[in-house]
Design a protein around this motif. Structure first.
Motif, short mmCIF file in Angstrom:
data_model
loop_
_atom_site.label_atom_id
_atom_site.label_comp_id
_atom_site.label_asym_id
_atom_site.label_seq_id
_atom_site.Cartn_x
_atom_site.Cartn_y
_atom_site.Cartn_z
N LEU A 199 9.88 -0.60 0.18
CA LEU A 199 8.61 -1.06 -0.37
C LEU A 199 7.50 -0.98 0.68
O LEU A 199 6.39 -0.51 0.39
CB LEU A 199 8.76 -2.49 -0.89
CG LEU A 199 7.50 -3.15 -1.46
CD1 LEU A 199 7.05 -2.44 -2.73
CD2 LEU A 199 7.77 -4.63 -1.75
N LEU A 200 7.79 -1.44 1.89
CA LEU A 200 6.78 -1.41 2.96
C LEU A 200 6.40 0.03 3.30
O LEU A 200 5.22 0.33 3.53
CB LEU A 200 7.32 -2.13 4.19
CG LEU A 200 7.44 -3.65 4.10
CD1 LEU A 200 8.13 -4.20 5.33
CD2 LEU A 200 6.07 -4.29 3.93
N ILE A 201 7.38 0.92 3.36
CA ILE A 201 7.09 2.33 3.65
C ILE A 201 6.20 2.93 2.57
O ILE A 201 5.19 3.57 2.86
CB ILE A 201 8.40 3.14 3.79
CG1 ILE A 201 9.15 2.70 5.06
CG2 ILE A 201 8.11 4.64 3.84
CD1 ILE A 201 10.56 3.27 5.16
N ALA A 202 6.57 2.72 1.31
CA ALA A 202 5.82 3.31 0.20
C ALA A 202 4.38 2.81 0.18
O ALA A 202 3.43 3.61 0.11
CB ALA A 202 6.51 2.98 -1.12
N VAL A 203 4.20 1.50 0.26
CA VAL A 203 2.85 0.94 0.17
C VAL A 203 2.03 1.30 1.41
O VAL A 203 0.86 1.66 1.30
CB VAL A 203 2.92 -0.59 -0.01
CG1 VAL A 203 1.53 -1.21 0.08
CG2 VAL A 203 3.54 -0.93 -1.37
N GLY A 204 2.64 1.25 2.58
CA GLY A 204 1.91 1.55 3.80
C GLY A 204 1.42 2.98 3.86
O GLY A 204 0.27 3.25 4.24
N VAL A 205 2.27 3.94 3.46
CA VAL A 205 1.86 5.35 3.47
C VAL A 205 0.79 5.59 2.41
O VAL A 205 -0.23 6.26 2.69
CB VAL A 205 3.07 6.27 3.25
CG1 VAL A 205 2.61 7.71 3.05
CG2 VAL A 205 4.03 6.19 4.42
N VAL A 206 0.99 5.09 1.22
CA VAL A 206 0.02 5.32 0.14
C VAL A 206 -1.34 4.73 0.50
O VAL A 206 -2.38 5.37 0.28
CB VAL A 206 0.54 4.73 -1.19
CG1 VAL A 206 -0.59 4.66 -2.22
CG2 VAL A 206 1.68 5.57 -1.74
N GLN A 207 -1.37 3.54 1.04
CA GLN A 207 -2.64 2.93 1.43
C GLN A 207 -3.39 3.80 2.44
O GLN A 207 -4.61 3.98 2.35
CB GLN A 207 -2.40 1.54 2.02
CG GLN A 207 -2.03 0.50 0.98
CD GLN A 207 -1.80 -0.86 1.60
OE1 GLN A 207 -1.42 -0.97 2.78
NE2 GLN A 207 -1.99 -1.91 0.83
N THR A 208 -2.67 4.35 3.40
CA THR A 208 -3.31 5.20 4.40
C THR A 208 -3.84 6.49 3.78
O THR A 208 -4.96 6.92 4.08
CB THR A 208 -2.30 5.55 5.52
OG1 THR A 208 -1.85 4.34 6.14
CG2 THR A 208 -2.96 6.42 6.58
#
Length: 220
Positions: A199-208
């Motif tokens: 979840l952290l990987i998905a949200v962090g990459v998408v936000q960037t």
């Protein structure tokens, strides 16, 4: 991510979290095997849908591919750890490609040291805990993914930490294969660490990626 975009995509993230929590609560109950496998795979599969809808360009496709292989691995590992491991290995390759495309321009010495530790120590720990050379080889991909995440331009306290949680989750799995008994930690921690990491990987990459697109739009 803008407030509007977060509201727009909240159902996918919420559905993913609900599926992941439901699997954790129901995994020891008398639920049919196929239904439980589908519920398990749904958690990260819904993150893949979220990444596909919100990701940008090649980076977004690589993130989607990584998460899709993760969801496949979640299902296949219930049938065979070899099949599941192969799916996760393929996903790690996609993640490594993503992170290499997005390397941090000027990492500090401590960041370099952490990246080196992840890529070198992870396969060693995988081998020591499992007693399997094949698992040690898988650990090279796992450690490469985590090191790439830590050294990338994506936020370390989301993407980097998420990748480290994934590593810890896998190490707990491999401890069950060898002579080191960490019970009951694996039973309770493997799934939460893994899912929160994804979840952290998905949200962090998408936000960037969304921030990049917004910045490009403002420059035009």
């Amino acid at each position: 991510m803008s407030h509007h975009a977060l509201i727009e995509e909240r159902p996918w993230l919420l559905a993913s979290i609900v599926a992941a929590v439901a699997f954790y609560l129901l995994r020891d109950n008398a639920v049919g095997g196929i239904q439980l496998m589908a519920l398990k795979g749904a958690g990260v599969a819904l993150l893949a849908v979220y990444a596909f809808r919100r990701g940008v360009g090649t980076n977004g496709l690589l993130l989607t591919t990584y998460l899709a292989f993760g969801a496949l691995g979640d299902v296949l590992i219930e049938i065979s750890i070899t099949y599941g491991g192969a799916a996760f290995f393929a996903g790690h390759m996609a993640a490594i490609a993503l992170f290499l495309r997005n390397r941090r321009e000027a990492p500090t010495g401590s960041q370099r040291a952490a990246g080196a530790a992840l890529v070198l120590l992870t396969p060693v720990l995988c081998w020591l805990l499992s007693g399997s050379y094949e698992v040690g080889l898988y650990g090279l991909a796992l450690g490469g993914m985590a090191a790439g995440a830590w050294m990338s331009r994506f936020p370390r306290y989301r993407v980097g930490i998420g990748a480290v949680l994934f590593v810890i989750s896998d190490l707990l799995i491999f401890s069950e294969m060898g002579s080191i008994n960490l019970a009951p930690l694996p039973h309770y921690l493997i799934w939460p660490l893994y899912y929160v990491g994804q979840l952290l990987i998905a949200v962090g990459v998408v936000q960037t990626l969304l921030a990049d697109r917004l910045a490009t739009a403002w420059q035009r």
